[in-house]
Design a protein around this motif. Sequence first.
Motif, PDB file in Angstrom:
ATOM      1  N   LEU A 157       0.828  -1.206   0.000  1.00 27.52           N
ATOM      2  CA  LEU A 157       0.000   0.000   0.000  1.00 27.52           C
ATOM      3  C   LEU A 157       0.861   1.253   0.000  1.00 27.52           C
ATOM      4  CD1 LEU A 157      -2.917   1.098   0.215  1.00 27.52           C
ATOM      5  CD2 LEU A 157      -2.667   1.007   2.695  1.00 27.52           C
ATOM      6  N   LEU A 158       2.000   1.205   0.697  1.00 28.46           N
ATOM      7  CA  LEU A 158       2.864   2.378   0.822  1.00 28.46           C
ATOM      8  C   LEU A 158       3.834   2.533  -0.344  1.00 28.46           C
ATOM      9  CD1 LEU A 158       3.770   2.046   4.625  1.00 28.46           C
ATOM     10  CD2 LEU A 158       2.012   3.507   3.587  1.00 28.46           C
ATOM     11  N   PHE A 159       4.369   1.405  -0.844  1.00 26.22           N
ATOM     12  CA  PHE A 159       5.472   1.475  -1.803  1.00 26.22           C
ATOM     13  C   PHE A 159       5.232   0.696  -3.096  1.00 26.22           C
ATOM     14  CE2 PHE A 159       7.283   1.213   2.596  1.00 26.22           C
ATOM     15  CZ  PHE A 159       7.583   2.563   2.732  1.00 26.22           C
ATOM     16  N   GLY A 160       4.020   0.179  -3.292  1.00 22.58           N
ATOM     17  CA  GLY A 160       3.749  -0.675  -4.441  1.00 22.58           C
ATOM     18  C   GLY A 160       3.994  -0.006  -5.778  1.00 22.58           C
ATOM     19  N   LEU A 161       3.667   1.274  -5.907  1.00 22.04           N
ATOM     20  CA  LEU A 161       3.860   1.969  -7.178  1.00 22.04           C
ATOM     21  C   LEU A 161       5.335   2.071  -7.536  1.00 22.04           C
ATOM     22  CD1 LEU A 161       1.211   4.824  -6.948  1.00 22.04           C
ATOM     23  CD2 LEU A 161       1.111   2.751  -8.326  1.00 22.04           C
ATOM     24  N   TRP A 162       6.185   2.277  -6.547  1.00 22.39           N
ATOM     25  CA  TRP A 162       7.630   2.347  -6.797  1.00 22.39           C
ATOM     26  C   TRP A 162       8.161   0.983  -7.252  1.00 22.39           C
ATOM     27  CZ3 TRP A 162       5.273   5.689  -3.534  1.00 22.39           C
ATOM     28  CH2 TRP A 162       5.639   7.041  -3.639  1.00 22.39           C
ATOM     29  N   GLY A 163       7.603  -0.086  -6.700  1.00 22.55           N
ATOM     30  CA  GLY A 163       8.006  -1.418  -7.134  1.00 22.55           C
ATOM     31  C   GLY A 163       7.703  -1.650  -8.606  1.00 22.55           C
ATOM     32  N   GLY A 164       6.535  -1.207  -9.060  1.00 19.64           N
ATOM     33  CA  GLY A 164       6.195  -1.323 -10.473  1.00 19.64           C
ATOM     34  C   GLY A 164       7.105  -0.493 -11.354  1.00 19.64           C
ATOM     35  N   ARG A 168       3.797  -1.298 -18.672  1.00 22.21           N
ATOM     36  CA  ARG A 168       3.234  -2.505 -18.065  1.00 22.21           C
ATOM     37  C   ARG A 168       3.678  -2.691 -16.614  1.00 22.21           C
ATOM     38  NH1 ARG A 168       4.104  -5.891 -22.002  1.00 22.21           N
ATOM     39  NH2 ARG A 168       2.039  -5.671 -22.907  1.00 22.21           N
ATOM     40  N   GLY A 169       4.949  -2.413 -16.309  1.00 31.09           N
ATOM     41  CA  GLY A 169       5.424  -2.561 -14.938  1.00 31.09           C
ATOM     42  C   GLY A 169       4.696  -1.632 -13.988  1.00 31.09           C
TER      43      GLY A 169
END
Length: 429
Positions: free
Chosen positions: A74-81, A355-356
């Motif tokens: 929830l906190l960092f998922g977008l950075w992982g993508g 896509r990521g």
Amino acid sequence: MAGARAVPGDAGARGAMFRSLRNRNYRLFAIGGVVSNVGGWMQRTAQDLLVLDLTNGSATALGVATALQFLPMLLFGLWGGMLADRYPKRRVLLVAQSLMGLLALTMGVLTVTGAVREWHVYVMAFTLGLIACVEVPTRQSFVVEMVGRKDLPNAIALNASSFNLARVVGPAVAGLLIHMLGGTGPIFLVNAVSFLAVLGGLLLMRASELTTPDPVPRVKGQLREGLRHVLERPDLLMPILMIAFVSMFTQSFSMSIALMAREVFAAGPSSFGLASSMFAVGALGGALMAARRTKPSRRLLVGGAISFGLFQIATGLAPGYPVYLLLLVPTGVALITVNTTANAGVQLAAAPEMRGRVMGLYVLVFTGGAPVGAPLLGWVSDLGGPRTGVVIGGALTLIGVGAAIMLTKAIGRRTHAAVRGVAAAAAGA
């Protein structure tokens, strides 16, 4: 004669169902995934029972452990993508899987030696969630690089089949081993060893046969660019919103299986494993049915989500353990229908260079709702009992489906109005 003609057709249907496995790289990926997924579900079962043992059956503590595992997404998922778009995905997966194996090994040693405490489980869950922020969107977006766009829906469905086959086997084996070995510690150690299968599969892949897009250079505004891409595309926005609302109570439903089995029906570890496996049997059946489809549809997505909410309510009202076990099967079918339809639809609609990041957002909403849904329904279950928690979860799922449909229409109207305004201004100029 009619029977003789049916055989080739059946063989063709089976061939179509498993067509992605003709790809060598994907076969390695799938075999490693089956082994590791079994170990992962064994660990998930052991973790839930360990928390209940350490806290004298506290549903709130179980909800907290579940929430901590998904809070990092929830906190960092977008950075992982975003990292999945920037770096070679196979290399990222090798690092992430190695770290997950090391974490399982550490937890196993702590438990076997009797040094484990409640806070150790919380730390492990949160750390696992941090690694998953990068690993999950990378793994999801890596599939198309192995099989291409044509076989992507099939590969996604087979991945779901693998995951849910492990969900059938893992909890049942874990329950038996916990009973035989007298503790949860060995389960964590078995899971640590299972990561060797994934790592071996990744190392044996032929890099020349991967369709790898050019890495996205590091520039400002990439996260906003990804979000804008989703908001401007209803075919991306609808499944992501649907998953956001449904998944908020998916993880809590898995948690509720432990509570229903143990607290309502007084089932022991092996019987609890049976309940998890029955849910997974339905999910496996749903995934195999999805493998036959060539294109996801919005109608299937909405129908699956509504069915999942209704079956949640039905399981909460089940009068006895046999009926509860039977209802878990169609509940699993409905849930996997939603997941595979949404996943395939999002990956097919997303631009390759996005896509990521799109999958990072997808995984964020898929797992990010657990920090809200799991503690909430854990608290409700402590107050009103597990049945109340399950029924409320089902009702909230149905409300979420309606909210996703209305939000998609509202955002779509606003986007179309903005596009028309820009076009009118350009024409006037």
